[in-house]
Scaffold this motif. Structure first.
Motif, short mmCIF file in Angstrom:
data_model
loop_
_atom_site.label_atom_id
_atom_site.label_comp_id
_atom_site.label_asym_id
_atom_site.label_seq_id
_atom_site.Cartn_x
_atom_site.Cartn_y
_atom_site.Cartn_z
N UNK A 1 -6.23 3.19 -0.63
CA UNK A 1 -5.17 4.44 -0.54
C UNK A 1 -3.86 3.79 -1.02
N UNK A 2 -3.55 2.39 -0.94
CA UNK A 2 -2.57 1.60 -1.25
C UNK A 2 -2.34 1.54 -2.91
N UNK A 3 -3.48 1.57 -3.40
CA UNK A 3 -3.37 1.66 -4.98
C UNK A 3 -2.84 2.99 -5.43
N UNK A 4 -3.52 4.08 -4.69
CA UNK A 4 -3.26 5.32 -5.31
C UNK A 4 -1.66 5.79 -4.81
N UNK A 5 -1.13 5.06 -3.71
CA UNK A 5 0.28 5.19 -3.55
C UNK A 5 1.24 4.64 -4.61
N UNK A 6 0.64 3.37 -4.94
CA UNK A 6 1.40 2.68 -6.12
C UNK A 6 1.26 3.44 -7.24
N UNK A 7 0.28 4.00 -7.73
CA UNK A 7 -0.02 4.86 -9.15
C UNK A 7 0.98 5.96 -8.84
N UNK A 8 0.92 6.64 -7.62
CA UNK A 8 1.91 7.93 -7.59
C UNK A 8 3.47 7.35 -7.53
N UNK A 9 3.88 6.43 -7.20
CA UNK A 9 5.18 5.84 -7.10
C UNK A 9 5.60 5.54 -8.57
N UNK A 10 4.47 4.82 -9.12
CA UNK A 10 4.95 4.55 -10.68
C UNK A 10 5.43 5.80 -11.53
N UNK A 11 4.40 6.70 -11.18
CA UNK A 11 4.44 7.92 -11.96
C UNK A 11 5.69 8.72 -11.61
N UNK A 12 6.11 8.90 -10.46
CA UNK A 12 7.22 9.57 -10.03
C UNK A 12 8.41 8.86 -10.61
N UNK A 13 8.49 7.60 -10.32
CA UNK A 13 9.79 6.99 -10.81
C UNK A 13 9.54 6.91 -12.37
N UNK A 14 8.59 6.92 -13.19
CA UNK A 14 8.43 6.89 -14.45
C UNK A 14 9.23 8.18 -15.09
N UNK A 15 8.68 9.42 -14.42
CA UNK A 15 9.06 10.75 -14.79
C UNK A 15 10.53 10.99 -14.45
#
Length: 115
Positions: free
Chosen positions: A1-15
């Motif tokens: 679940x933490x990995x998914x959170x990190x992926x969404x965090x990276x995606x949101x910040x990159x956008x």
């Protein structure tokens, strides 16, 4: 679940990074031009991704530590994006390898903790 959170965090910040008018970036992932054309929709998607990341962190770690972890992830991966995106190091290859390493690390820690 933490990995998914990190992926969404990276995606949101990159956008959010890609929608900024002040940054000069190299479109490596392919969706940056669409993000520049539709900034309002892209920023809404980025905000939703960051909100889901915050929810996943608070759901798995608790309110205070989840919020703190969310902001630590945001600062860490935001700094990495700001440093590596102008150099052209953010691409599918590095993103997939990083997420796979994080997932392996997370599952090995969970397996070790359950013993």
């Amino acid at each position: 679940m933490i990995t998914t959170s990190i992926l969404l965090n990276i995606l949101g910040f990159y956008i959010f990074y890609a929608t900024s008018k002040k940054t000069i970036y190299l479109p490596k992932l392919g969706f940056e031009n669409k993000v520049q054309d539709h900034t309002l929709i892209a920023r809404s998607i980025a905000l939703i991704a960051l909100s889901i990341s915050l929810y996943l962190n608070t759901h798995s770690l608790g309110i205070v530590s989840g919020t703190l972890t969310f902001f630590i992830f945001l600062m860490t991966f935001g700094s990495l994006i700001i440093l590596t995106a102008p150099l052209g190091l953010v691409n599918y290859y590095t993103l997939i390898i990083s997420i796979l390493l994080l997932a392996i690390l997370e599952f090995s820690i969970l397996q070790y903790a359950s013993q």
